[in-house]
Design a protein around this motif. Sequence first.
Motif, PDB file in Angstrom:
ATOM      1  N   TYR A 234      -3.133  13.035   1.492  1.00  0.00           N
ATOM      2  CA  TYR A 234      -1.805  11.803   1.055  1.00  0.00           C
ATOM      3  C   TYR A 234      -0.883  11.407   1.560  1.00  0.00           C
ATOM      4  CZ  TYR A 234      -0.088  15.726  -2.521  1.00  0.00           C
ATOM      5  OH  TYR A 234      -0.281  16.499  -2.526  1.00  0.00           O
ATOM      6  N   ALA A 235      -0.827  10.314   1.312  1.00  0.00           N
ATOM      7  CA  ALA A 235       0.725   9.748   1.703  1.00  0.00           C
ATOM      8  C   ALA A 235       2.067  10.702   0.696  1.00  0.00           C
ATOM      9  CB  ALA A 235       1.162   8.290   1.676  1.00  0.00           C
ATOM     10  N   LYS A 236       3.125  11.027   1.293  1.00  0.00           N
ATOM     11  CA  LYS A 236       4.015  11.395   0.381  1.00  0.00           C
ATOM     12  C   LYS A 236       5.330  10.273   1.193  1.00  0.00           C
ATOM     13  CE  LYS A 236       2.801  16.087   0.877  1.00  0.00           C
ATOM     14  NZ  LYS A 236       3.390  17.525   1.131  1.00  0.00           N
ATOM     15  N   PRO A 237       6.248  10.146   0.052  1.00  0.00           N
ATOM     16  CA  PRO A 237       7.248   9.381  -0.234  1.00  0.00           C
ATOM     17  C   PRO A 237       8.357   9.920   1.148  1.00  0.00           C
ATOM     18  CG  PRO A 237       8.139  10.246  -2.458  1.00  0.00           C
ATOM     19  CD  PRO A 237       6.202  10.319  -1.899  1.00  0.00           C
ATOM     20  N   VAL A 238       9.323   9.059   2.299  1.00  0.00           N
ATOM     21  CA  VAL A 238      10.351   9.459   3.526  1.00  0.00           C
ATOM     22  C   VAL A 238      11.388   9.665   2.265  1.00  0.00           C
ATOM     23  CG1 VAL A 238      11.148   9.561   4.839  1.00  0.00           C
ATOM     24  CG2 VAL A 238       9.006   9.562   4.599  1.00  0.00           C
ATOM     25  N   GLY A 239      12.441  10.435   2.030  1.00  0.00           N
ATOM     26  CA  GLY A 239      13.604  10.739   1.819  1.00  0.00           C
ATOM     27  C   GLY A 239      13.801  10.294   0.061  1.00  0.00           C
TER      28      GLY A 239
END
Length: 239
Positions: A234-239
Motif C-alpha cells: 500500500y502507498a504511504k504518505p511522504v513527509g
Amino acid sequence: MRPVALLTGAVFALAGLIFVTSANAAKGTDIRTDASMLKLSDLVQERSGKNKELDETTAALREDVDALAQRDDGSTKAEDAAIKALEKSAGTEKVAGQALTVTLNDAPPNAVANPGYPDPQPNDLVIHQQDLQAVVNALWQGGAKGIRVMDQRLITTSAVRCVGNTLILQGRVYSPPYKVTAVGDPSKLRSALSDSPAIQNYQQYVKAYGLGWKIDEHQAMTLPGYSGTVDLHYAKPVG
C-alpha cells in the motif's frame, strides 16, 4: 523472498513508465501514433512473461516452505486444522469438484448489427472490465468454492482490470477470449449467471453484435492454489 521482491519491482517499474508516457501526452505528443506506445506494449508483454516466470519460482519455493513446515512437530492437530481452513479460505489450497467455465470474447472484426439493433460503436464490440467482473461476482454469488480467471486462481486481493482490450491480472497480461472457471454446483452457478442484471445486459450485446458467450460444464475439475505473493502493498504518505 527474492522472487517476490523482483515481482514488486517489475510492477513499480511498469507503473513509472506509464506515468512518463502520460506526461508526454500532456506535452502534446500524439499517443495514438507515437512510437513510444509500441515500446510500451512490448515492455508490458516482456514484463508479463517475466512475472509468469517469477510466479512459477514463487510457487516452487512455497512448496519447499510447506514441506519444511509439515516436518515441524510443534503444532497440535487443532492448530493444523485451523491452518488448513485458513488456506482454503485464502485460496492458496487447490479445490476440486464439478465446475463450470464461462468464455467471453470480442465480436468478430467485421461485426454488424443484427436486424432491429442500431449500428455498433467500437466499445460495443469488445469485452469490458465490468463484463468480466459481472461473471466473477455472479459465480461467487452462486456458491463457487474457487474461481480461476485464465490460468490464475483468484484470491480476496485479486483485481480484474482491463486496459483497452487486454486483461491485466496480478501482474500479467491476457487477450481475449477470456475464460473464467468456477468449482461448485453447476446448476447453482448457471442460475446465478442468469439472474445477474449485468450479465442480462451483456446478453443483449451478444444478440445484437455477436459478442462471444459460451458455458461449458465439467464433471471433475481441479483448480490449483494461488501461488503468488499474499503480502499486502500500500502507498504511504511522504513527509
